[in-house]
Enzyme design. Structure first.
Site, PDB file in Angstrom:
ATOM      1  N   LYS A  17       0.725  -1.278   0.197  1.00 20.95           N
ATOM      2  CA  LYS A  17      -0.301  -0.405   0.139  1.00 20.95           C
ATOM      3  C   LYS A  17       1.136   1.380  -0.023  1.00 20.95           C
ATOM      4  O   LYS A  17       0.500   1.955  -0.702  1.00 20.95           O
ATOM      5  CB  LYS A  17      -0.527  -0.282   1.201  1.00 20.95           C
ATOM      6  CG  LYS A  17      -1.486  -0.915   1.744  1.00 20.95           C
ATOM      7  CD  LYS A  17      -2.443  -1.315   2.541  1.00 20.95           C
ATOM      8  CE  LYS A  17      -1.575  -1.134   3.515  1.00 20.95           C
ATOM      9  NZ  LYS A  17      -1.339  -2.397   4.118  1.00 20.95           N
ATOM     10  N   ARG A  93      -9.568   1.142   8.885  1.00 19.84           N
ATOM     11  CA  ARG A  93      -9.134   0.134   9.256  1.00 19.84           C
ATOM     12  C   ARG A  93      -9.996  -1.013   9.955  1.00 19.84           C
ATOM     13  O   ARG A  93     -10.108  -2.435  10.567  1.00 19.84           O
ATOM     14  CB  ARG A  93      -7.701  -0.132  10.170  1.00 19.84           C
ATOM     15  CG  ARG A  93      -6.539  -1.224   9.675  1.00 19.84           C
ATOM     16  CD  ARG A  93      -5.682  -1.192  10.598  1.00 19.84           C
ATOM     17  NE  ARG A  93      -4.742  -0.274   9.894  1.00 19.84           N
ATOM     18  CZ  ARG A  93      -3.483  -0.186   9.238  1.00 19.84           C
ATOM     19  NH1 ARG A  93      -3.324  -1.363   9.614  1.00 19.84           N
ATOM     20  NH2 ARG A  93      -3.043   0.339   8.837  1.00 19.84           N
ATOM     21  N   ARG A 174      -0.221  -8.420  14.041  1.00 26.58           N
ATOM     22  CA  ARG A 174      -0.729  -7.580  12.867  1.00 26.58           C
ATOM     23  C   ARG A 174      -1.627  -8.066  11.840  1.00 26.58           C
ATOM     24  O   ARG A 174      -2.409  -7.737  11.475  1.00 26.58           O
ATOM     25  CB  ARG A 174       0.327  -6.970  12.111  1.00 26.58           C
ATOM     26  CG  ARG A 174       0.785  -5.247  13.560  1.00 26.58           C
ATOM     27  CD  ARG A 174       2.300  -4.921  12.706  1.00 26.58           C
ATOM     28  NE  ARG A 174       2.257  -4.507  11.559  1.00 26.58           N
ATOM     29  CZ  ARG A 174       3.215  -4.589  10.716  1.00 26.58           C
ATOM     30  NH1 ARG A 174       5.207  -5.035  12.069  1.00 26.58           N
ATOM     31  NH2 ARG A 174       3.820  -4.247   9.932  1.00 26.58           N
TER      32      ARG A 174
HETATM   33  P1  AP5 Z   1       4.810  -1.530   2.338  1.00 30.04           P
HETATM   34  O1  AP5 Z   1       4.539  -1.028   0.873  1.00 30.04           O
HETATM   35  O2  AP5 Z   1       5.774  -1.140   3.016  1.00 30.04           O
HETATM   36  O3  AP5 Z   1       3.503  -2.161   2.374  1.00 30.04           O
HETATM   37  P2  AP5 Z   1       1.958  -2.018   3.136  1.00 30.04           P
HETATM   38  O4  AP5 Z   1       1.123  -2.222   2.726  1.00 30.04           O
HETATM   39  O5  AP5 Z   1       1.772  -0.585   2.566  1.00 30.04           O
HETATM   40  O6  AP5 Z   1       2.240  -2.852   4.402  1.00 30.04           O
HETATM   41  P3  AP5 Z   1       2.625  -2.354   6.155  1.00 30.04           P
HETATM   42  O7  AP5 Z   1       2.845  -2.879   6.801  1.00 30.04           O
HETATM   43  O8  AP5 Z   1       2.643  -0.625   6.242  1.00 30.04           O
HETATM   44  O9  AP5 Z   1       0.745  -2.091   6.854  1.00 30.04           O
HETATM   45  P4  AP5 Z   1       0.692  -2.274   8.087  1.00 30.04           P
HETATM   46  O10 AP5 Z   1      -0.352  -1.476   7.965  1.00 30.04           O
HETATM   47  O11 AP5 Z   1       1.458  -2.757   9.303  1.00 30.04           O
HETATM   48  O12 AP5 Z   1       1.782  -0.156   8.025  1.00 30.04           O
HETATM   49  P5  AP5 Z   1       1.149   0.701   8.240  1.00 30.04           P
HETATM   50  O13 AP5 Z   1       2.162   1.745   8.756  1.00 30.04           O
HETATM   51  O14 AP5 Z   1      -0.283   1.269   8.257  1.00 30.04           O
HETATM   52  O15 AP5 Z   1       6.057  -3.124   1.754  1.00 30.04           O
HETATM   53  C1  AP5 Z   1       6.465  -3.792   2.113  1.00 30.04           C
HETATM   54  C2  AP5 Z   1       7.528  -4.307   1.795  1.00 30.04           C
HETATM   55  O16 AP5 Z   1       7.018  -4.929   0.879  1.00 30.04           O
HETATM   56  C3  AP5 Z   1       8.465  -3.431   1.573  1.00 30.04           C
HETATM   57  O17 AP5 Z   1       9.994  -3.890   1.522  1.00 30.04           O
HETATM   58  C4  AP5 Z   1       8.681  -3.049  -0.524  1.00 30.04           C
HETATM   59  O18 AP5 Z   1       9.845  -2.443  -0.931  1.00 30.04           O
HETATM   60  C5  AP5 Z   1       8.393  -4.088  -0.635  1.00 30.04           C
HETATM   61  N1  AP5 Z   1       7.461  -4.406  -1.947  1.00 30.04           N
HETATM   62  C6  AP5 Z   1       6.327  -3.327  -1.797  1.00 30.04           C
HETATM   63  N2  AP5 Z   1       5.682  -3.978  -3.153  1.00 30.04           N
HETATM   64  C7  AP5 Z   1       6.282  -5.312  -3.561  1.00 30.04           C
HETATM   65  C8  AP5 Z   1       6.108  -5.903  -5.307  1.00 30.04           C
HETATM   66  N3  AP5 Z   1       4.797  -5.927  -5.586  1.00 30.04           N
HETATM   67  N4  AP5 Z   1       7.271  -7.244  -5.009  1.00 30.04           N
HETATM   68  C9  AP5 Z   1       7.872  -7.562  -4.048  1.00 30.04           C
HETATM   69  N5  AP5 Z   1       8.250  -6.396  -2.663  1.00 30.04           N
HETATM   70  C10 AP5 Z   1       7.476  -5.540  -2.476  1.00 30.04           C
HETATM   71  O19 AP5 Z   1       0.792   1.003  10.266  1.00 30.04           O
HETATM   72  C11 AP5 Z   1       1.446   0.757  11.550  1.00 30.04           C
HETATM   73  C12 AP5 Z   1       0.244   0.954  12.936  1.00 30.04           C
HETATM   74  O20 AP5 Z   1      -0.321   1.648  13.162  1.00 30.04           O
HETATM   75  C13 AP5 Z   1      -0.161  -0.591  12.566  1.00 30.04           C
HETATM   76  O21 AP5 Z   1      -0.386  -1.865  12.901  1.00 30.04           O
HETATM   77  C14 AP5 Z   1      -1.516   0.540  13.726  1.00 30.04           C
HETATM   78  O22 AP5 Z   1      -0.676  -0.153  14.810  1.00 30.04           O
HETATM   79  C15 AP5 Z   1      -0.990   1.769  13.789  1.00 30.04           C
HETATM   80  N6  AP5 Z   1      -1.952   2.620  12.638  1.00 30.04           N
HETATM   81  C16 AP5 Z   1      -2.016   3.159  11.188  1.00 30.04           C
HETATM   82  N7  AP5 Z   1      -3.421   3.058  10.888  1.00 30.04           N
HETATM   83  C17 AP5 Z   1      -4.091   2.746  11.363  1.00 30.04           C
HETATM   84  C18 AP5 Z   1      -5.566   3.470  11.723  1.00 30.04           C
HETATM   85  N8  AP5 Z   1      -6.652   3.148  10.846  1.00 30.04           N
HETATM   86  N9  AP5 Z   1      -6.658   2.582  13.010  1.00 30.04           N
HETATM   87  C19 AP5 Z   1      -5.732   1.878  13.650  1.00 30.04           C
HETATM   88  N10 AP5 Z   1      -4.109   1.762  13.997  1.00 30.04           N
HETATM   89  C20 AP5 Z   1      -3.833   2.643  12.591  1.00 30.04           C
END
Ligand code: AP5
Ligand code: MG
Length: 220
Positions: A17, A93, A174
């Site tokens: 994402k 989420r 997660r």
């Molecule tokens: P990346 O693009 O970083 O993945 P992502 O989908 O953004 O996943 P996240 O881990 O960031 O999601 P998350 O929900 O855990 O974290 P967030 O920051 O939102 O890609 C991942 C890896 O894959 C990278 O190394 C990339 O290079 C690689 N990659 C990408 N595409 C690829 C491809 N096609 N092929 C190969 N490799 C690829 O949230 C963190 C925390 O914040 C949550 O756990 C929660 O505690 C809190 N939080 C955030 N939003 C909310 C909300 N709305 N409500 C409640 N808590 C929240």
């Protein structure tokens, strides 16, 4: 004049994402909101709100809805960062967040919800290999695609490190939370009549980007 698209990206942690949202924001000239990046930036600044969010994030738990709503309402307010087109990454989420988003958007709702589909075993590998910039966690790398000059961000010069919640325990927690709280959002959108498209998130990031753009363009 063509209005700018309002897009929600759904998908498991590690589905890509953040990687795709940065490119979509540039391609469509729209704002990008990652609630995770926003919480991490606040935590780094040491604000009370950021430190409270960090307590949940480090353990792999969701930040409570009431805290998230406050942030979103501010961003979506008239004249706010999201008052025109946008791509939302990591929000909504929970079903309550999806309902709140519908309420706040009122008569200018989301144009399309794009679900990036990647199997659990693949996202576990991606998250273990992910590295991000300490200055801006939206600058995303991996062990397979590192920065060009050592572990220093190509965009802003920050150190590139592993995220604190990319431990095996937090990753699994997660992903379980995703299955329980976030997966049902797809049914919510399907039943509310919003265009919901599932695209294959496997393959090169350019290929995935092209699939997402086709899905968005088909709704404009
Ligand atoms: P990346 O693009 O970083 O993945 P992502 O989908 O953004 O996943 P996240 O881990 O960031 O999601 P998350 O929900 O855990 O974290 P967030 O920051 O939102 O890609 C991942 C890896 O894959 C990278 O190394 C990339 O290079 C690689 N990659 C990408 N595409 C690829 C491809 N096609 N092929 C190969 N490799 C690829 O949230 C963190 C925390 O914040 C949550 O756990 C929660 O505690 C809190 N939080 C955030 N939003 C909310 C909300 N709305 N409500 C409640 N808590 C929240
Ligand atoms: Mg992300």
């Amino acid at each position: 004049m063509q209005t700018r698209p309002r897009v929600v990206l759904l998908g498991k942690q590690g589905a890509g994402k953040g990687t795709q949202a940065v490119r979509l924001a540039d391609h469509y000239s729209i704002a990008h909101l990652s609630t995770g990046d926003l919480f991490r930036a606040q935590a780094k600044q040491g604000t009370a709100f950021g430190l409270e969010a960090k307590r949940y994030m480090d353990g792999g738990d969701l930040v409570p809805d009431e805290i998230v709503f406050g942030v979103i309402e501010e961003c979506l307010a008239p004249g706010g960062q999201l008052s025109d087109g946008f791509v939302l990454d990591g929000f909504p989420r929970t079903r309550a967040q999806a309902e709140e988003l519908e309420r706040v958007l009122g008569d200018r709702p989301i144009d399309v919800v794009v679900h990036i589909d990647v199997p659990r075993e693949v996202v576990v590998e991606r998250l273990s290999a992910r590295r991000v910039c300490v200055k801006n966690s939206g600058h995303i790398y991996s062990v397979a695609k590192p920065p060009s000059q050592g572990w220093v961000c190509d965009t802003c010069g920050g150190d590139v490190i592993q995220r604190e919640d990319d431990t095996p325990e937090a990753i699994n927690k997660r992903l379980d939370t995703y299955e329980r709280d976030t997966r049902p959002i797809r049914e919510f959108y399907a039943s509310s009549g919003r265009p919901l498209v599932t695209i294959d998130g496997l393959g090169d990031t350019d290929e995935v980007f092209a699939r997402i753009c086709s899905a968005i363009d088909a709704t404009l």
